[in-house]
Motif scaffolding. Sequence first.
Motif: not given
Length: 249
Positions: A1-21
């Motif tokens: 799997m590949r993590l998109y973007g910069d995870a450090a920019k996600v500021k909301v604790k418990g942000a939704p997780i999307v598995l993308y195809f």
Amino acid sequence: MRLYGDAAKVKVKGAPIVLYFRGDAFQGGRLEEAERPAGTALVDAGAIVLEADYARGSDSRFPQAMEHAFMALAYLSTKRKLYGGLSKSQLFVAGDEAGGNIAAGVALKARDVLPGELSGQILMSPMIDPMMASNSFNRADEIGMGQRWAEGWSHYLRSACGFQHPYAAPCLCSRLSGVAPALIVTSEDDPLHDEAIGYAERLAASGVSVRQKVFPVGCGWTGIYKGGSGKWMETLCSEFTGFVHELSA
């Protein structure tokens, strides 16, 4: 799997997780290629987005491709904290074109095997009808996709069991009740418009919560089939955010 973007920019604790195809008409779609705009838009909306490489080792054929994708979901459902979420973070599957087929099939199997784990499905012009006989599909050759989609279906359904299997062709599924809520996106000039809207209507008739977005002609939506971005990206962010809020409420 590949993590998109910069995870450090996600500021909301418990942000939704999307598995993308990603799409690519069941032909290609390796992770070595660039990140797709549809996945990037979900990152911009505040989601943690991971792309699963369902094509590797499966040759993008049913049932192996769908099973690989489902294994990624089953893994991610127990590893949310590892990727920046919480143990109860909302978990979504998403996909465009052929990836939308995979996402819809995974959502059906999740209902059957992992009940309660999947918060929702985001189907962006899902390629879910192997008959390719809708009125809107007549526009496929206008954007150079008719032959590619025909070849893609032939490749994906090469196994004898594939054509009528609900996980392979979700539009043929006779039992849609209980599947995760859906955000379904298409455009007025999209050759896959009719099958996307038809699936949305069948989900809603089965008691599934459905949110629809149909982009106008000329917004560049059909560019997703070749990995292109467009004016639709900001609106897709808003639609995803609204979808998440509806489910949270």
